[in-house]
Motif scaffolding. Structure first.
Motif, PDB file in Angstrom:
ATOM      1  N   ILE A 248       0.823  -1.581  -0.407  1.00 50.95           N
ATOM      2  CA  ILE A 248      -0.395   0.028  -0.536  1.00 50.95           C
ATOM      3  C   ILE A 248       0.569   1.278  -0.023  1.00 50.95           C
ATOM      4  N   GLY A 249       0.573   2.172  -1.083  1.00 51.14           N
ATOM      5  CA  GLY A 249       1.219   3.379  -1.056  1.00 51.14           C
ATOM      6  C   GLY A 249       1.234   4.260  -0.320  1.00 51.14           C
ATOM      7  N   GLY A 250       1.662   4.902  -0.114  1.00 47.49           N
ATOM      8  CA  GLY A 250       1.010   6.535   0.977  1.00 47.49           C
ATOM      9  C   GLY A 250       0.595   7.600   0.691  1.00 47.49           C
ATOM     10  N   ASN A 251      -0.159   7.242  -0.763  1.00 48.01           N
ATOM     11  CA  ASN A 251      -1.182   9.067  -1.641  1.00 48.01           C
ATOM     12  C   ASN A 251      -2.290   9.185  -0.573  1.00 48.01           C
ATOM     13  N   ASP A 252      -2.191  10.471  -0.502  1.00 49.94           N
ATOM     14  CA  ASP A 252      -3.639  11.030   0.490  1.00 49.94           C
ATOM     15  C   ASP A 252      -4.937  10.052  -0.126  1.00 49.94           C
ATOM     16  N   VAL A 253      -5.786   9.689   0.738  1.00 46.21           N
ATOM     17  CA  VAL A 253      -7.295   8.758   0.620  1.00 46.21           C
ATOM     18  C   VAL A 253      -8.365   9.981   0.697  1.00 46.21           C
ATOM     19  N   ASP A 254      -8.596   9.541  -0.748  1.00 45.02           N
ATOM     20  CA  ASP A 254     -10.156  10.412  -0.892  1.00 45.02           C
ATOM     21  C   ASP A 254     -11.414   9.689  -0.924  1.00 45.02           C
ATOM     22  N   LYS A 255     -11.581   8.596   0.112  1.00 45.30           N
ATOM     23  CA  LYS A 255     -13.070   7.430  -0.156  1.00 45.30           C
ATOM     24  C   LYS A 255     -12.666   7.819   1.108  1.00 45.30           C
ATOM     25  N   ASP A 256     -14.101   6.908   1.698  1.00 46.04           N
ATOM     26  CA  ASP A 256     -14.231   6.445   3.062  1.00 46.04           C
ATOM     27  C   ASP A 256     -13.279   4.584   2.471  1.00 46.04           C
ATOM     28  N   ILE A 257     -12.177   4.078   3.767  1.00 44.51           N
ATOM     29  CA  ILE A 257     -11.813   2.916   2.966  1.00 44.51           C
ATOM     30  C   ILE A 257     -12.210   1.865   4.068  1.00 44.51           C
TER      31      ILE A 257
ATOM     32  N   GLY B 121       1.907   4.477   5.517  1.00 48.57           N
ATOM     33  CA  GLY B 121       1.519   5.571   5.775  1.00 48.57           C
ATOM     34  C   GLY B 121       0.020   6.085   4.950  1.00 48.57           C
ATOM     35  N   PHE B 122      -0.005   6.413   5.831  1.00 49.62           N
ATOM     36  CA  PHE B 122      -1.586   7.553   4.596  1.00 49.62           C
ATOM     37  C   PHE B 122      -2.462   8.767   5.245  1.00 49.62           C
ATOM     38  N   LYS B 123      -3.417   9.682   5.126  1.00 48.76           N
ATOM     39  CA  LYS B 123      -3.735  10.618   5.535  1.00 48.76           C
ATOM     40  C   LYS B 123      -4.915  10.873   4.547  1.00 48.76           C
ATOM     41  N   PRO B 124      -5.936  11.308   4.793  1.00 45.31           N
ATOM     42  CA  PRO B 124      -7.039  11.915   4.286  1.00 45.31           C
ATOM     43  C   PRO B 124      -6.542  12.954   3.247  1.00 45.31           C
ATOM     44  N   ASN B 125      -7.309  13.287   2.172  1.00 45.84           N
ATOM     45  CA  ASN B 125      -6.690  14.694   1.573  1.00 45.84           C
ATOM     46  C   ASN B 125      -8.114  15.218   2.144  1.00 45.84           C
TER      47      ASN B 125
ATOM     48  N   ASN C 260      -5.982  12.675  10.627  1.00 44.27           N
ATOM     49  CA  ASN C 260      -6.262  14.243  10.101  1.00 44.27           C
ATOM     50  C   ASN C 260      -5.785  14.925   8.917  1.00 44.27           C
ATOM     51  N   ASN C 261      -6.001  15.694   8.312  1.00 46.66           N
ATOM     52  CA  ASN C 261      -5.076  16.375   7.272  1.00 46.66           C
ATOM     53  C   ASN C 261      -4.627  17.966   7.940  1.00 46.66           C
ATOM     54  N   ALA C 262      -5.005  18.845   6.660  1.00 46.56           N
ATOM     55  CA  ALA C 262      -4.914  20.295   6.877  1.00 46.56           C
ATOM     56  C   ALA C 262      -5.973  20.708   7.541  1.00 46.56           C
ATOM     57  N   PHE C 263      -7.000  20.098   7.154  1.00 50.98           N
ATOM     58  CA  PHE C 263      -8.313  20.376   7.799  1.00 50.98           C
ATOM     59  C   PHE C 263      -8.682  19.860   8.405  1.00 50.98           C
ATOM     60  N   SER C 264      -9.730  20.496   9.197  1.00 52.86           N
ATOM     61  CA  SER C 264     -10.929  19.156  10.526  1.00 52.86           C
ATOM     62  C   SER C 264     -12.147  18.976   9.730  1.00 52.86           C
ATOM     63  N   TYR C 265     -12.052  17.235   9.050  1.00 52.22           N
ATOM     64  CA  TYR C 265     -13.739  17.259   8.619  1.00 52.22           C
ATOM     65  C   TYR C 265     -14.707  16.335  10.381  1.00 52.22           C
TER      66      TYR C 265
END
Length: 410
Positions: free
Chosen positions: A236-245, A258-262, A288-293
């Motif tokens: 599994i690569g480390g790109n940002d996640v763009d959906k529910d997984i 490792g990963f994080k949400p976009n 988390n990422n730069a914004f909190s959702y």
């Protein structure tokens, strides 16, 4: 549509006439006989054939043990339909490339009794290049298809490698397929591909069965098997996640950068009981990422099927750990074994870090071989922590503040 099928009826009629007239001649006259069934030659398809525009329909060649031989790395410029039972052999460095912008349909409809076989002329790993696809046609399907002895680093500088590659918006459903004996990677679904669906398939005897990123793991699930490879893990690569997984409890571990949400929207991260993640050195998982959702972290195992997240090597501080910065009341971690985590330089260095305004329920967690602290808490912001039955195993201390000082009662 280019529809390839040999018609043997005229040939059989001529043979029958020859037999009748031959039987009336002397015994010394030679008699023309019908070729033995099953020895008809394969049709060779070269790049001149594929360079013509139009759709392609590959049917069974009567009496041919191998239906087609493809002699080049062919670019497909139309829909491709392959019928059940078709066998195609590829010469060295040959393959199929679906890279036209028209997003033509790929349809390979084998059956359990008549699978489609895509193989090499010689049965060596990496003998032929494999399939490279970018079509985003939602009807794309490979059903009861075996891809074997393929897999190379493809030319062009894009870093594509493997037996079956999806890139640039590709969509594919793999239903009851087998990808085996692949060099490099069996299935390589790169991060800017689109949708990947896998059901009841087998990935075995490859160097690595699957390489993708976290956004494409939802259908890597228990319906398929992944064992018996040189490296038995899904990479599994480390790109940002763009959906529910959802990480499913498959029969081998995930090996993760490792990963994080976009930054686009709230995401839900679910880890099923029994999941195992091996972490790359220095990696971390950030919810988390730069914004909190209010990203949701649901990592709940059971007493019988604990979730395991650990370093690929059993070294304290081998990977950095988990970071939670979400005030979602759904955040929960339970029946987890987290090992080898905690950064070795600087503070905070807990295996699990609660960032600003975090909410977490955590119970029945073992902190194993972690560098210094099990958890680090950011007291500069209010947070909500409910915890019970946390155990230290070769991990020195339980809680620290954000500056690395021990906290006895959070």
């Amino acid at each position: 549509m280019k529809n390839l099928q040999l018609n043997f009826k005229p040939l059989m009629l001529l043979l029958l006439v020859g037999f009748i007239f031959g039987s009336c001649s002397s015994e010394d006259d030679s008699i023309t006989e019908e070729p033995p069934q099953g020895n008809n030659p394969a049709i060779v398809l070269d790049c001149d054939y594929f360079s013509q525009s139009g759709n392609i329909h590959l049917e069974n060649v009567p009496g041919a043990p191998v239906d087609y031989i493809i002699s080049c790395d062919a670019k497909i410029k139309g829909d491709l339909l392959i019928d059940a039972g078709v066998i195609i052999e590829f010469e060295r460095n040959a393959g199929l490339i679906f890279t036209d912008d028209a997003n033509y349909k790929i349809e390979m409809n084998g059956t359990s009794a008549k699978p489609i076989i895509l193989t090499g002329v010689e049965k060596d790993k990496g003998y032929w290049r494999g399939l490279l696809m970018t079509s985003d046609n939602p009807s794309n399907i490979m059903k009861h298809v075996t891809v074997e002895f393929a897999g190379q680093v493809r030319p062009g500088g894009w870093g594509y490698k493997g037996a079956v590659i999806g890139s640039w918006g590709a969509i594919m459903t793999f239903d009851s397929c087998t990808i085996q004996d692949g060099q490099e990677i069996g299935l390589h679904w790169v991060h800017y591909a689109a949708d990947l669906y896998i059901n009841n398939s087998v990935f075995t005897r490859n160097d690595v069965p699957i390489v993708t990123d976290a956004s494409h793991i939802n259908s890597i699930d228990e319906t398929s098997t992944y064992q018996g490879n040189v490296n038995d893990y899904v990479r599994i690569g480390g790109n940002d996640v763009d959906k529910d997984i959802t990480f499913h409890n498959i029969d081998i571990p995930f090996y993760c950068d490792g990963f994080k949400p976009n930054n686009a929207a709230k995401r839900t991260f679910t880890f099923k009981p029994g999941v195992t993640l091996l972490m790359v050195a220095g990696s971390q998982i950030r919810f988390n990422n730069a914004f909190s959702y209010q990203h949701e972290t649901i990592m709940v195992g059971t007493a019988e099927d604990r979730i395991t997240i650990k370093g690929k090597e059993d070294v304290p501080g081998y990977w950095k750990g988990l970071v939670i910065e979400s005030d979602s009341p759904l955040n929960e971690i339970a029946f987890l074994d987290i090992s080898d985590a905690g950064q070795t330089v600087g503070d905070p260095n807990g295996a699990i870090k609660l960032e600003s305004s975090a909410f977490l329920k955590i119970r029945d967690v073992n902190f194993i071989n972690c560098f210094e602290y099990a958890m680090s808490l950011n007291y500069y912001y209010p947070f909500h922590l409910e915890y019970s039955n946390l155990t230290l195993d070769n991990t020195p201390l339980m809680f620290s503040d954000w500056n690395g000082a021990e906290v006895t009662t959070p």
